[in-house]
Design an enzyme around this catalytic site. Sequence first.
Site, PDB file in Angstrom:
ATOM      1  N   ARG A   1     -29.988  56.201  19.333  1.00  0.00           N
ATOM      2  CA  ARG A   1     -29.542  57.310  20.191  1.00  0.00           C
ATOM      3  C   ARG A   1     -28.631  56.810  21.301  1.00  0.00           C
ATOM      4  O   ARG A   1     -27.605  57.417  21.597  1.00  0.00           O
ATOM      5  CB  ARG A   1     -30.737  58.063  20.774  1.00  0.00           C
ATOM      6  CG  ARG A   1     -31.474  58.882  19.735  1.00  0.00           C
ATOM      7  CD  ARG A   1     -32.681  59.547  20.319  1.00  0.00           C
ATOM      8  NE  ARG A   1     -33.584  58.524  20.833  1.00  0.00           N
ATOM      9  CZ  ARG A   1     -34.472  58.695  21.795  1.00  0.00           C
ATOM     10  NH1 ARG A   1     -34.584  59.870  22.379  1.00  0.00           N
ATOM     11  NH2 ARG A   1     -35.247  57.720  22.175  1.00  0.00           N
TER      12      ARG A   1
ATOM     13  N   ASN B   1     -34.133  62.192  18.330  1.00  0.00           N
ATOM     14  CA  ASN B   1     -35.001  61.756  17.244  1.00  0.00           C
ATOM     15  C   ASN B   1     -35.677  62.971  16.639  1.00  0.00           C
ATOM     16  O   ASN B   1     -35.940  63.959  17.325  1.00  0.00           O
ATOM     17  CB  ASN B   1     -36.079  60.797  17.742  1.00  0.00           C
ATOM     18  CG  ASN B   1     -35.554  59.402  18.003  1.00  0.00           C
ATOM     19  OD1 ASN B   1     -34.516  59.013  17.495  1.00  0.00           O
ATOM     20  ND2 ASN B   1     -36.281  58.643  18.796  1.00  0.00           N
TER      21      ASN B   1
END
Length: 97
Positions: A20, A38
């Site tokens: 990320r 996520n």
Amino acid sequence: MANITRRLFIHGRVQGVGFRWWVCAQARRLGLSGWVRNRYDGSVEALIHGAPDAVEMLTRLAHDGPSHADVSRVLANDEPGGEDFGTQGRFEQRPSV
């Protein structure tokens, strides 16, 4: 050329490896807006918005990801409307879903 919006679903060993953070850094470098998060199934989802060549570049980069990731597949879907879906020109990490 008008901006486009694309949703990516990235599968493989992509959580716990800085994916990320890496997507945010790449998106900001490319001048894209959107978000990344996520998913509880172990994948990473990203919504990216911007110039078509920049969106395509991030899509290609996502197939490799950061050095500790092991990407098995990337599913990409262009979203209708070409909007940034409320990110006001920023790229951010969002909570898991």
